[in-house]
Design a protein around this motif. Structure first.
Motif, PDB file in Angstrom:
ATOM      1  N   ALA A  70     -23.445 -46.250   7.513  1.00 25.98           N
ATOM      2  CA  ALA A  70     -22.348 -45.922   6.598  1.00 25.98           C
ATOM      3  C   ALA A  70     -22.459 -44.484   6.112  1.00 25.98           C
ATOM      4  N   ASP A  71     -23.675 -44.060   5.816  1.00 24.71           N
ATOM      5  CA  ASP A  71     -23.874 -42.684   5.361  1.00 24.71           C
ATOM      6  C   ASP A  71     -23.505 -41.686   6.447  1.00 24.71           C
ATOM      7  N   LYS A  72     -23.755 -42.053   7.697  1.00 29.44           N
ATOM      8  CA  LYS A  72     -23.410 -41.178   8.814  1.00 29.44           C
ATOM      9  C   LYS A  72     -21.896 -41.013   8.949  1.00 29.44           C
ATOM     10  N   TRP A 131     -17.527 -48.451   4.698  1.00 26.82           N
ATOM     11  CA  TRP A 131     -18.186 -48.885   5.922  1.00 26.82           C
ATOM     12  C   TRP A 131     -19.317 -49.878   5.672  1.00 26.82           C
ATOM     13  N   LYS A 132     -19.789 -50.024   4.450  1.00 28.63           N
ATOM     14  CA  LYS A 132     -20.878 -50.951   4.166  1.00 28.63           C
ATOM     15  C   LYS A 132     -20.361 -52.387   4.157  1.00 28.63           C
ATOM     16  N   ASP A 136     -14.965 -43.251   2.917  1.00 30.69           N
ATOM     17  CA  ASP A 136     -16.275 -42.976   2.329  1.00 30.69           C
ATOM     18  C   ASP A 136     -17.283 -44.031   2.780  1.00 30.69           C
ATOM     19  N   ALA A 137     -18.551 -43.825   2.402  1.00 32.51           N
ATOM     20  CA  ALA A 137     -19.617 -44.724   2.841  1.00 32.51           C
ATOM     21  C   ALA A 137     -19.394 -46.153   2.365  1.00 32.51           C
ATOM     22  N   ASP A 192     -19.702 -41.384   6.434  1.00 35.23           N
ATOM     23  CA  ASP A 192     -19.104 -40.988   5.155  1.00 35.23           C
ATOM     24  C   ASP A 192     -18.328 -39.679   5.272  1.00 35.23           C
ATOM     25  N   SER A 206     -15.044 -53.554   9.546  1.00 35.60           N
ATOM     26  CA  SER A 206     -14.468 -52.866   8.390  1.00 35.60           C
ATOM     27  C   SER A 206     -13.186 -53.527   7.988  1.00 35.60           C
ATOM     28  N   ASP A 243     -27.445 -50.702   8.050  1.00 40.75           N
ATOM     29  CA  ASP A 243     -26.032 -50.626   7.671  1.00 40.75           C
ATOM     30  C   ASP A 243     -25.787 -49.436   6.759  1.00 40.75           C
ATOM     31  N   THR A 244     -26.683 -49.234   5.812  1.00 36.26           N
ATOM     32  CA  THR A 244     -26.546 -48.122   4.879  1.00 36.26           C
ATOM     33  C   THR A 244     -26.645 -46.788   5.601  1.00 36.26           C
ATOM     34  N   GLY A 256     -18.211 -52.505   0.782  1.00 36.47           N
ATOM     35  CA  GLY A 256     -18.975 -51.682  -0.132  1.00 36.47           C
ATOM     36  C   GLY A 256     -19.869 -52.462  -1.074  1.00 36.47           C
TER      37      GLY A 256
END
Length: 252
Positions: free
Chosen positions: A135-137, A118-119, A114-115, A139, A252, A131-132, A123
């Motif tokens: 991460a959303d990409k 990756w943040k 999940d996102a 997710d 990560s 970065d956000t 997280g």
């Protein structure tokens, strides 16, 4: 020679046990005992070294297996639930509170998380907008792990049946037998390394002598093995499920 059905073997063993109880109670006699290896595959009668060799061979000859439990490696504890076969594997891994899914088909390894995973790898709040967005990409997508990325060697081992079992099924020190036991309703013979400090392994006494439960030396984890020989689908994810991040994954 006609094979004796398994159920009949168990009934015969139960009958022998009941007869022994009657003899001991009614006549005050002792020494009547049930053979714990009656109706088994016979490996319980072998020396510990032969049992080790037979269970290792059985594990190597079968194509598929499921393993679940914990492995401690490099100072970290990993919780695994993996299905493995000769050309890859799939399943979940949890480490330090972060969970992700691994899939390897041939040489190609994918990681899905999940996102939050990756943040900054943990997280935590305070990540940059870029970065956000990254991460959303990623997710919920299968991210291709480049073969040159440090994560590839680290995580592909969790999907490699021969490599993983070859390492895990090794007991350390002098081998010995530690009696008859049971795992998930299956009778087993337990073997130990150095009286247990070098690990313990429960081997099936029913059917082929597959390893069923392992306690690794030095408290390095406990694993259960099941679904030996049960095939499962192992396919590349679709393009819509996949992100190719390039030559190196984000930290990560």
């Amino acid at each position: 020679m006609t094979a004796i059905p398994q159920g009949r073997t168990h009934r015969r063993a139960a009958l022998v046990s009941a007869m022994c109880a009657l003899v001991v109670t009614g006549l005050g006699m002792t020494g009547c005992s049930e053979d714990p290896d009656a109706g088994t595959n016979g490996v319980g009668k072998l020396p510990a070294e032969r049992i080790q060799a037979k269970t290792t061979a059985a594990a190597g000859e079968v194509d598929a297996v499921r393993l679940s439990g914990t492995v401690v490696a490099g100072g970290k504890s990993y919780k695994l639930d993996m299905r493995l076969k000769s050309d890859g594997g799939t399943g979940s891994v949890t480490a330090e509170g972060a969970s992700f899914h691994l899939l390897r088909v041939g040489e190609q390894l994918y990681l899905k998380a999940d996102a939050a995973f990756w943040k900054n790898g943990d997280g935590k709040a305070g990540t940059s907008e870029s970065d956000t967005a990254a991460a959303d990409k990623l997710d919920g997508k299968y991210v291709k792990v480049p073969t040159g990325d440090p994560s590839y060697k680290k995580f592909s081992g969790f999907t490699d049946k021969d490599l993983l079992l070859g390492d895990l099924l090794t007991l350390h020190g002098a081998l010995a037998k530690d009696g008859h036991h049971e795992q998930a309703g299956v009778r087993t013979i337990r073997i130990t390394g150095d009286g247990g400090s070098g690990g313990t392994l429960d081997v099936s006494l029913e059917g082929r002598p597959y390893p069923l439960r392992l306690e690794r030396a030095g408290g390095a984890g406990t694993l259960s093995f099941s679904a030996w020989g049960e095939d499962f689908a192992l396919e590349q994810p679709t393009k819509g499920e996949t992100v190719d991040y390039g030559k190196e994954l984000p930290a990560s």
